[in-house]
Design a protein around this motif. Sequence first.
Motif, PDB file in Angstrom:
ATOM      1  N   ALA A 231     -67.827 -24.901  28.427  1.00  0.00           N
ATOM      2  CA  ALA A 231     -67.747 -25.787  29.592  1.00  0.00           C
ATOM      3  C   ALA A 231     -68.136 -27.209  29.210  1.00  0.00           C
ATOM      4  O   ALA A 231     -67.521 -28.182  29.655  1.00  0.00           O
ATOM      5  N   ALA A 232     -69.161 -27.342  28.369  1.00  0.00           N
ATOM      6  CA  ALA A 232     -69.595 -28.667  27.936  1.00  0.00           C
ATOM      7  C   ALA A 232     -68.503 -29.353  27.117  1.00  0.00           C
ATOM      8  O   ALA A 232     -68.328 -30.574  27.200  1.00  0.00           O
ATOM      9  N   ALA A 233     -67.786 -28.587  26.303  1.00  0.00           N
ATOM     10  CA  ALA A 233     -66.717 -29.155  25.484  1.00  0.00           C
ATOM     11  C   ALA A 233     -65.669 -29.834  26.357  1.00  0.00           C
ATOM     12  O   ALA A 233     -65.172 -30.922  26.040  1.00  0.00           O
ATOM     13  N   LYS A 234     -65.335 -29.220  27.505  1.00  0.00           N
ATOM     14  CA  LYS A 234     -64.362 -29.816  28.419  1.00  0.00           C
ATOM     15  C   LYS A 234     -64.932 -31.072  29.072  1.00  0.00           C
ATOM     16  O   LYS A 234     -64.229 -32.055  29.281  1.00  0.00           O
ATOM     17  N   THR A 235     -66.219 -31.039  29.389  1.00  0.00           N
ATOM     18  CA  THR A 235     -66.845 -32.172  30.075  1.00  0.00           C
ATOM     19  C   THR A 235     -66.902 -33.412  29.194  1.00  0.00           C
ATOM     20  O   THR A 235     -66.600 -34.527  29.644  1.00  0.00           O
TER      21      THR A 235
END
Length: 312
Positions: free
Chosen positions: A20-24
């Motif tokens: 999820a952090a990678a997308k953010t």
Amino acid sequence: MSLRELRTFVAVAEGGSFAAAAKTVGRTQSAITVQMKVLEDEFRVALFDRSNRPPTLTSVGRALLPHAIEAVAAYDRLFQVINDTTVEGHLRLGVVPSVMTGVMPKALKALRERYPALHVELAMGLSKDLVGRVQKGAMDAAVVSDFKLSNAGLRWSPFSQEPLVLITPLDAPAKKAEDLLTAYPFIRYSRHAWVGQLIDDFLKRRKIQVREAMVLDTLEAIRTMVHHGLGVSVVPQRSTDDASDLPVRTVRFSGPTTQRIVGVVQMEEHAKAALVDVLLDVLKREAAPGSGRIDRVATRRPKRAGNGGDPT
């Protein structure tokens, strides 16, 4: 350690996973993993319990989180101070009437106080007409509702959502919204407006038959007629309605809620995109109280923001 690692750490904690952090933050998951390992090596502690899938914060990681959030926010505030003194120019903006008399006055006041060198020129009209003027270059951006992104080259940035509700006279009986709709004359929001089409589709999906008494094209006119007992209406519930408005009863519908989505349309790679992003940021903040604010909007931080019809 750099601020980048701290920002990524906050994104992992808020997103619940490295993926999820990678997308953010716009990086690969493997890059996120490397960044978090660098941060742990720097602090010489384990911030994540990797025996869980996805990894969870350790007690040390949880203790660090609020301080990391504050550090990132403090850094961003430094840029905001600079941006506030460099935002200048002229922005031609189209606005639908329900927003012009809703959140827009508050947003314009905030813009004037914060960015005195930014001049906003306003025009009012139907969503469809305003989008057409944006495409032709007659406007830099437009605040519209329920835009369907089918036109290549346009960028749509929603900033709030408003549920469709029934408004009735104050003395209407305490019945379900569906029953009141069939018991009273119906005051329709014009189908020429996109929100009017949204309301019409809602009634058709619910298979609700109404006795149409009149068709009006502003929320203020509709609310006035309802207040005086001339019928009921289905309208979007704006977050900015206040005590000065004529009083009516608001009744929510049963079942899934239908929302009006309000946002900003502009051309991709527009010369004044940075100014539009400044406007969008203010609109999000002013529409936030009780509005079902949409936070995940594609925006870019302004660097040097220079000069670069019918109602709905």
